[in-house]
Design a protein around this motif. Structure first.
Motif, PDB file in Angstrom:
ATOM      1  N   ALA A  69       0.762  -1.124   0.151  1.00 20.22           N
ATOM      2  CA  ALA A  69       0.041  -0.098  -0.017  1.00 20.22           C
ATOM      3  C   ALA A  69       0.943   1.247   0.116  1.00 20.22           C
ATOM      4  O   ALA A  69       1.967   1.258   0.601  1.00 20.22           O
ATOM      5  CB  ALA A  69      -1.068  -0.110   1.235  1.00 20.22           C
ATOM      6  N   GLU A  70       0.453   2.206  -0.482  1.00 20.46           N
ATOM      7  CA  GLU A  70       0.997   3.595  -0.764  1.00 20.46           C
ATOM      8  C   GLU A  70       0.562   4.719   0.226  1.00 20.46           C
ATOM      9  O   GLU A  70      -0.550   4.323   0.817  1.00 20.46           O
ATOM     10  CB  GLU A  70       1.170   4.148  -2.185  1.00 20.46           C
ATOM     11  N   ASN A  71       1.012   5.766   0.591  1.00 15.92           N
ATOM     12  CA  ASN A  71       0.855   7.000   1.447  1.00 15.92           C
ATOM     13  C   ASN A  71       0.621   6.178   2.916  1.00 15.92           C
ATOM     14  O   ASN A  71      -0.427   6.126   3.481  1.00 15.92           O
ATOM     15  CB  ASN A  71      -0.514   7.283   0.869  1.00 15.92           C
ATOM     16  N   THR A  72       1.662   5.533   3.485  1.00 14.90           N
ATOM     17  CA  THR A  72       1.679   5.293   4.676  1.00 14.90           C
ATOM     18  C   THR A  72       1.564   6.383   5.690  1.00 14.90           C
ATOM     19  O   THR A  72       1.534   6.084   6.749  1.00 14.90           O
ATOM     20  CB  THR A  72       2.785   4.288   4.985  1.00 14.90           C
ATOM     21  N   ASP A  73       1.699   7.568   5.321  1.00 14.06           N
ATOM     22  CA  ASP A  73       1.989   8.530   6.299  1.00 14.06           C
ATOM     23  C   ASP A  73       0.378   9.171   6.490  1.00 14.06           C
ATOM     24  O   ASP A  73       0.294   9.943   7.438  1.00 14.06           O
ATOM     25  CB  ASP A  73       2.571   9.899   5.880  1.00 14.06           C
ATOM     26  N   ASP A  74      -0.366   8.600   5.771  1.00 11.08           N
ATOM     27  CA  ASP A  74      -1.932   8.889   5.991  1.00 11.08           C
ATOM     28  C   ASP A  74      -2.414   8.642   7.339  1.00 11.08           C
ATOM     29  O   ASP A  74      -2.080   7.544   7.967  1.00 11.08           O
ATOM     30  CB  ASP A  74      -2.921   8.197   4.908  1.00 11.08           C
ATOM     31  N   PRO A  75      -2.847   9.693   8.278  1.00 11.93           N
ATOM     32  CA  PRO A  75      -3.364   9.214   9.573  1.00 11.93           C
ATOM     33  C   PRO A  75      -4.248   8.340   9.640  1.00 11.93           C
ATOM     34  O   PRO A  75      -4.580   7.607  10.722  1.00 11.93           O
ATOM     35  CB  PRO A  75      -3.678  10.485   9.961  1.00 11.93           C
ATOM     36  N   GLU A  76      -5.108   8.163   8.756  1.00 16.09           N
ATOM     37  CA  GLU A  76      -6.054   7.099   8.728  1.00 16.09           C
ATOM     38  C   GLU A  76      -5.793   5.759   7.722  1.00 16.09           C
ATOM     39  O   GLU A  76      -6.729   5.072   7.286  1.00 16.09           O
ATOM     40  CB  GLU A  76      -7.530   7.426   8.037  1.00 16.09           C
ATOM     41  N   PHE A  77      -4.492   5.580   7.631  1.00 14.50           N
ATOM     42  CA  PHE A  77      -3.885   4.550   6.944  1.00 14.50           C
ATOM     43  C   PHE A  77      -4.356   3.104   7.513  1.00 14.50           C
ATOM     44  O   PHE A  77      -4.518   2.048   6.744  1.00 14.50           O
ATOM     45  CB  PHE A  77      -2.472   4.618   6.810  1.00 14.50           C
ATOM     46  N   LEU A 235     -11.092   1.211  -4.142  1.00 11.36           N
ATOM     47  CA  LEU A 235     -10.070   0.808  -2.975  1.00 11.36           C
ATOM     48  C   LEU A 235      -9.774   2.027  -2.376  1.00 11.36           C
ATOM     49  O   LEU A 235      -9.463   3.044  -3.060  1.00 11.36           O
ATOM     50  CB  LEU A 235      -9.085   0.069  -3.534  1.00 11.36           C
ATOM     51  N   PRO A 236      -9.735   2.119  -0.811  1.00  8.84           N
ATOM     52  CA  PRO A 236      -9.358   3.224  -0.300  1.00  8.84           C
ATOM     53  C   PRO A 236      -7.868   3.773  -0.549  1.00  8.84           C
ATOM     54  O   PRO A 236      -7.649   4.971  -0.117  1.00  8.84           O
ATOM     55  CB  PRO A 236      -9.618   2.836   1.213  1.00  8.84           C
ATOM     56  N   LEU A 237      -7.010   2.502  -0.769  1.00 12.02           N
ATOM     57  CA  LEU A 237      -5.629   2.762  -1.062  1.00 12.02           C
ATOM     58  C   LEU A 237      -5.161   2.416  -2.448  1.00 12.02           C
ATOM     59  O   LEU A 237      -5.627   1.528  -3.057  1.00 12.02           O
ATOM     60  CB  LEU A 237      -4.698   2.078   0.065  1.00 12.02           C
ATOM     61  N   ASN A 238      -3.907   3.016  -2.974  1.00 10.49           N
ATOM     62  CA  ASN A 238      -3.292   2.578  -4.228  1.00 10.49           C
ATOM     63  C   ASN A 238      -2.371   1.425  -3.835  1.00 10.49           C
ATOM     64  O   ASN A 238      -1.807   1.533  -2.913  1.00 10.49           O
ATOM     65  CB  ASN A 238      -2.673   3.702  -4.726  1.00 10.49           C
ATOM     66  N   LEU A 239      -2.313   0.370  -4.513  1.00 13.61           N
ATOM     67  CA  LEU A 239      -1.745  -0.834  -4.188  1.00 13.61           C
ATOM     68  C   LEU A 239      -0.852  -1.303  -5.351  1.00 13.61           C
ATOM     69  O   LEU A 239      -1.129  -1.186  -6.441  1.00 13.61           O
ATOM     70  CB  LEU A 239      -2.565  -2.057  -4.017  1.00 13.61           C
ATOM     71  N   THR A 240       0.505  -1.587  -4.955  1.00  6.56           N
ATOM     72  CA  THR A 240       1.539  -2.030  -5.889  1.00  6.56           C
ATOM     73  C   THR A 240       1.917  -3.517  -5.757  1.00  6.56           C
ATOM     74  O   THR A 240       2.027  -3.628  -4.602  1.00  6.56           O
ATOM     75  CB  THR A 240       2.796  -1.177  -5.670  1.00  6.56           C
ATOM     76  N   GLN A 241       1.725  -4.098  -7.021  1.00  5.02           N
ATOM     77  CA  GLN A 241       1.954  -5.673  -6.720  1.00  5.02           C
ATOM     78  C   GLN A 241       3.448  -5.864  -6.715  1.00  5.02           C
ATOM     79  O   GLN A 241       4.127  -5.084  -7.571  1.00  5.02           O
ATOM     80  CB  GLN A 241       1.388  -6.196  -8.195  1.00  5.02           C
ATOM     81  N   LEU A 242       3.950  -6.450  -5.592  1.00  8.31           N
ATOM     82  CA  LEU A 242       5.252  -6.888  -5.528  1.00  8.31           C
ATOM     83  C   LEU A 242       5.565  -8.258  -5.933  1.00  8.31           C
ATOM     84  O   LEU A 242       6.624  -8.359  -6.599  1.00  8.31           O
ATOM     85  CB  LEU A 242       5.542  -6.728  -3.922  1.00  8.31           C
ATOM     86  N   GLU A 243       4.779  -9.086  -5.794  1.00  7.11           N
ATOM     87  CA  GLU A 243       5.028 -10.461  -5.972  1.00  7.11           C
ATOM     88  C   GLU A 243       3.691 -11.184  -6.417  1.00  7.11           C
ATOM     89  O   GLU A 243       2.521 -11.001  -6.065  1.00  7.11           O
ATOM     90  CB  GLU A 243       5.517 -11.102  -4.732  1.00  7.11           C
ATOM     91  N   VAL A 244       3.841 -12.240  -7.567  1.00  5.18           N
ATOM     92  CA  VAL A 244       2.780 -13.309  -7.770  1.00  5.18           C
ATOM     93  C   VAL A 244       3.510 -14.437  -8.207  1.00  5.18           C
ATOM     94  O   VAL A 244       4.642 -14.576  -8.643  1.00  5.18           O
ATOM     95  CB  VAL A 244       2.170 -12.405  -9.064  1.00  5.18           C
TER      96      VAL A 244
END
Length: 422
Positions: A69-77, A235-244
């Motif tokens: 997930a991106e934007n880990t600094d979001d207070p509502e993360f 989705l509330p967050l942007n997700l980056t695929q790391l592994e599949v």
């Protein structure tokens, strides 16, 4: 009038009856475990435990993927992460993947596992690149974000043709009503990752928070895929695929077969060693070990816990701990016998001396299993779960089953201490 004497069974008779009952129960349980009961009859079908146990991804085959997930600094993360997990779980369930699991991995990652997938590429296409979805006008202006879409599903229009029905949140309903009112006779497009996935002409103001996306070219598969794609952007967050990774079911079955074979060979060797080393006590330990294995398998079947390949290792490790507990008990019995105590007294005192060591060793392992389950993911949790079940069961069989069996053998009149200990 003469009083009638009440005859009670002597200890030897009670011991014989008890041992016969134990053998019958174990034999019946083993039969049910292997073959089940009631199949093809009016009686409720009891599946063989092998079929009842849910196998994990590494044994059944399927696909798993890990997102960050991106934007880990979001207070509502944290709350958004939980919402994202819930949305992905609901989406997969609606698509029929009821055994799929979506779990958090660490602080900012999500792991998705889908067993028994017939077409992994299709699943990865659907959930592989979740991103923000937008409704835009003809000029490319964003009218509404995909997070305001509460649900999207295959439906039919008034002519019975396939279409996509959708429902909006309260805020989305208000915004979309204004947008459709301002774009009557024009087109509104739905974009995902910057790519247009649908374009429809606005024929009327959509003010009720729900509507339909129609097209004369839509097929049933088209509307199913489109509804899934629409949800994939909500989705509330942007997700980056790391592994599949796609896991072959054949490899999983082979791995399970080899693990089971290794386990059977190991158990047989352990049983032979126990008989050679501890004689009649070894026979008792082998019976208790058989009961241990059956209880563990039954618990896995009843609880619906997923059995993974590391989970099989956890079961085998639990077998080792069960044997170790019996060894401690037998050694304490041998020590008591060596100082001249009678057999019954040696058994009772040996168990008393061994109890604290068995409990301490098993409790520390249970604590480790709880920690692994709480903070681990995927197959690590599978290992922790089966290890915990195995350790608790090993304590039960060592403290109660082994003790009871030794008492029964002693009640049979087999009191030659050389048969019990060297």
């Amino acid at each position: 009038m003469a009083k009638k004497s009440v005859k009670t069974k002597n200890p030897r008779t009670r011991a014989i009856v008890s041992l016969v009952a134990i053998v019958i129960v174990v034999a019946v349980a083993a039969y049910l475990a292997l073959f089940g009961f009631g199949k093809g009859t009016m009686i409720h079908y009891l599946k063989p435990w092998g079929e009842a146990i849910s196998l994990g991804l590494d044994l059944r085959g399927g696909v798993y993927t890990v997102y960050q997930a991106e934007n880990t600094d979001d207070p509502e993360f944290e709350s958004k992460m939980d919402s994202t997990v819930s949305i992905l779980t609901s989406r997969l369930t609606r698509q029929g993947f009821t055994e799929a699991t979506v779990t958090r991995q660490g602080s900012d990652r999500i792991r998705v596992e889908i067993p028994n997938v017939s077409d992994p590429n299709e699943i990865l296409r659907i959930i592989g690149t979740p991103a923000q979805l937008y409704f835009v006008d003809e000029s490319g202006n964003i009218l509404m974000e995909g997070s305001m879409v509460k649900n999207a599903f295959p439906s039919q229009d008034e002519n019975g043709q396939p279409c996509v029905g959708f429902e909006l949140t309260d805020e989305g309903a208000r915004i979309f009503a204004e947008a459709t009112a301002a774009n009557l006779g024009k087109t509104i497009s739905i974009t995902l990752d910057g790519e247009t996935i649908s374009t429809a002409t606005v024929n009327t103001v959509i003010a009720g928070g729900s509507g339909q996306i129609t097209s004369s070219s839509f097929t049933a598969d088209d509307v199913k895929n489109l509804s899934t794609l629409i949800l994939s952007g909500a989705l509330p967050l942007n997700l980056t695929q790391l592994e599949v990774s796609a896991i072959s079911a054949t490899l999983g079955v082979e791995a399970l077969d080899r693990a089971v074979q290794a386990g059977i060979i190991g158990v047989i060797l352990v049983m032979l060693f126990m008989i050679l080393r501890y004689r009649l006590c070894g026979v008792v330990a082998d019976i208790a070990l058989t009961i241990y294995v059956m209880i563990v398998v039954l618990l896995l079947a009843l609880t619906g816990a997923q059995l993974t390949l590391p989970g099989v290792a956890g079961i085998i490790l639990g077998i080792g701990m069960a044997v170790d507990a019996n060894v401690v008990i037998f050694e304490r019995i041998r020590e008591e016998s060596a100082v001249g105590r009678p057999l019954s007294s040696s058994i009772r005192k040996g168990f008393s001396n061994a109890l604290s060591a068995i409990v301490d060793a098993n409790v520390t392992t249970i604590i480790a299993a709880v920690v692994l389950y709480a903070f681990g993911t995927g197959t690590v949790r599978g290992f922790a779960l089966t290890l915990g079940i195995g350790v608790v069961t090993s304590m039960f069989t060592a403290i109660f089953v082994t003790h009871k069996l030794l008492d029964l053998f002693a009640d049979l009149g087999i009191r030659n201490q050389k048969l019990y200990v060297r």
